[in-house]
Design an enzyme around this catalytic site. Structure first.
Site, short mmCIF file in Angstrom:
data_model
loop_
_atom_site.label_atom_id
_atom_site.label_comp_id
_atom_site.label_asym_id
_atom_site.label_seq_id
_atom_site.Cartn_x
_atom_site.Cartn_y
_atom_site.Cartn_z
N ARG A 56 0.82 -1.22 0.00
CA ARG A 56 0.00 0.00 0.00
C ARG A 56 0.85 1.27 0.00
O ARG A 56 0.48 2.26 0.62
CB ARG A 56 -0.94 0.02 1.21
CG ARG A 56 -2.04 -1.02 1.18
CD ARG A 56 -3.19 -0.57 0.29
NE ARG A 56 -4.23 -1.58 0.23
CZ ARG A 56 -5.36 -1.54 0.93
NH1 ARG A 56 -5.61 -0.53 1.72
NH2 ARG A 56 -6.24 -2.49 0.81
N ARG A 85 -6.28 11.49 -6.04
CA ARG A 85 -7.57 10.81 -5.90
C ARG A 85 -8.72 11.81 -6.01
O ARG A 85 -9.74 11.53 -6.62
CB ARG A 85 -7.65 10.06 -4.57
CG ARG A 85 -8.82 9.08 -4.56
CD ARG A 85 -8.96 8.38 -3.25
NE ARG A 85 -9.50 9.28 -2.24
CZ ARG A 85 -10.02 8.89 -1.09
NH1 ARG A 85 -10.05 7.60 -0.80
NH2 ARG A 85 -10.48 9.77 -0.23
N TYR A 106 -15.05 -11.60 0.08
CA TYR A 106 -15.73 -10.31 -0.16
C TYR A 106 -16.98 -10.50 -1.02
O TYR A 106 -18.00 -9.86 -0.80
CB TYR A 106 -14.77 -9.31 -0.83
CG TYR A 106 -13.69 -8.82 0.11
CD1 TYR A 106 -13.93 -7.76 0.97
CD2 TYR A 106 -12.44 -9.41 0.15
CE1 TYR A 106 -12.96 -7.29 1.85
CE2 TYR A 106 -11.45 -8.97 1.02
CZ TYR A 106 -11.71 -7.91 1.87
OH TYR A 106 -10.75 -7.47 2.74
#
Ligand code: CP3
Length: 342
Positions: free
Chosen positions: A24, A37, A151
């Protein structure tokens, strides 16, 4: 001659100083990431914008000079490419339409239907191969079938992967068909990343630790082995990192059993134990506690040095035991790198 340090470590070379990158490493602890972003609009728009995704991949390379760049994308793009709805709830995490019965599974696309959605990710890889400094290795990645399935079945992240374990127990046929579909899609997705220019791929099995006994063999080890065997046959010599997070004593033998060139270790295993039991079979990656990048101080330096020393007799890539968190101090990353490189 092979000059990239990450590739040398993955080929089994013991280097005087381990190469380093961070899980990350492009993320919310960096102000420049948050700015890009915001420019993209949201996280998923950023993932599917090749220019901006390449930009955030490059940001930590510019700031820190890491030895590897990891493609900016997400493991949940594969379920989306298979036809699941995917969105991110601000401050909470991912949400997906759920898979709970044969009908849900039948509505998904076949494995070869994924590339239209994932095309922008391959374009990001192509841009990165042009723009990365020559000494930096480009790592592609995907989620392992079990982790991605957890998920898809729950429709969100879960503390104990309860819904996935429940489906495994109640409808084994649907569960195994989902694992098989994901195994095939993951092979094709990683293969396309490699064709676009990824030099290494990493398989993230973040929830492998909740599989015990035979379940670990069937749903963590066997799919990894199938994915790695197929990738190695399509792309001979391409190095693969496996991350069966929280596998505990099942880290031992995992590289041999799956054919992985390197096993990434989480920070719940002692580096001294892993040096004896895991590194004996080849390269290891890890495994600093990410919370030390929040707290910093002398312990950040001493723990970094302890890990480097513990793995100094074999091939090692320095990394965290899990992803860096948004509250980490970017200055502490400099201190960690300084402690590794001296
Ligand atoms: O820098 C990099 O490491 C490359 C990009 C990357 C991301 N996710 C970007 C991301 C990688 C390799 C991943 C892998 C990933 N994604 C995993 C496996 C590794 C792990 O952490 O265990 C998992 C389980 C996911 C699924 C996922 N994506 C979750 C659960 C979340 C929400 C939690 C969170 O951290 O916010 C994400 C979102 C996500 N993926 C972010 C980033 C930078 C944060 C999104 C944002 O910018 O708001």
């Amino acid at each position: 001659m092979m000059t990239k340090k990450i590739l040398r470590a993955l080929a089994g070379e013991t280097l005087p100083t381990p190469p380093i990158w961070m899980m990350r490493q492009a993320g919310r602890y960096l102000p420049e990431y948050k700015a890009t972003r915001a420019e993209a609009g949201d996280f998923l728009s950023l993932c599917y914008n090749p220019d901006l995704a390449a930009e955030v991949t490059l940001q930590p390379i510019r700031r820190y000079g890491f030895d590897a760049a990891i493609l900016f994308a997400d493991i949940l793009l594969v379920p989306q490419a298979l036809g699941c709805d995917l969105w991110f709830e601000t401050g909470e995490g991912p949400r997906l339409s759920t898979i709970g019965n044969p009908g849900d599974l039948a509505r998904l696309k076949d494995r070869d239907g994924i590339h239209t959605t994932l095309g922008p990710v391959y374009e990001t890889v192509r841009i990165l191969r042009r723009e990365l400094p020559s000494e930096v290795t480009l790592i592609g990645f995907a989620g392992a079938p079990w982790t991605v399935a957890t998920y898809m079945i729950a429709g969100r992240g879960t503390p104990d992967q309860g819904p996935a374990h429940a489906l495994k127990a109640s409808d084994r046929a649907t569960f195994t068909a989902l694992i098989d579909l994901l195994t095939g899609a993951t092979i094709d997705y990683l293969s396309a990343q490699i064709e676009a220019g990824a030099e290494v791929v990493k398989l993230f099995d973040s929830w492998a630790g909740s599989l015990k006994g035979q379940d670990f063999d069937d749903f963590a080890l066997a799919p990894a082995k199938r994915i790695i065997a197929e990738l190695k046959s399509r792309h001979p010599g391409l190095p693969i990192i496996a991350f069966p997070r929280e596998a505990g004593d099942r880290y031992e033998g995992f590289a041999k059993a799956t054919g992985a060139d390197c096993v990434a270790l989480d920070n719940s295993v002692a580096a001294e134990w892993a040096a004896a039991h895991v590194q004996k079979d080849g390269c290891v990656q890890g495994n600093l506690d990410p919370s030390l990048l929040v707290t910093g101080g002398d312990r950040l330096v001493s723990e970094t040095k302890r890990i480097v020393a513990a793995f100094s007799k074999g091939p090692h890539i320095f990394n965290l035991g899990h992803g860096i968190t948004p509250d980490a101090d970017p200055e502490n990353v400099h201190r960690m790198i300084e402690a590794v490189r001296g």
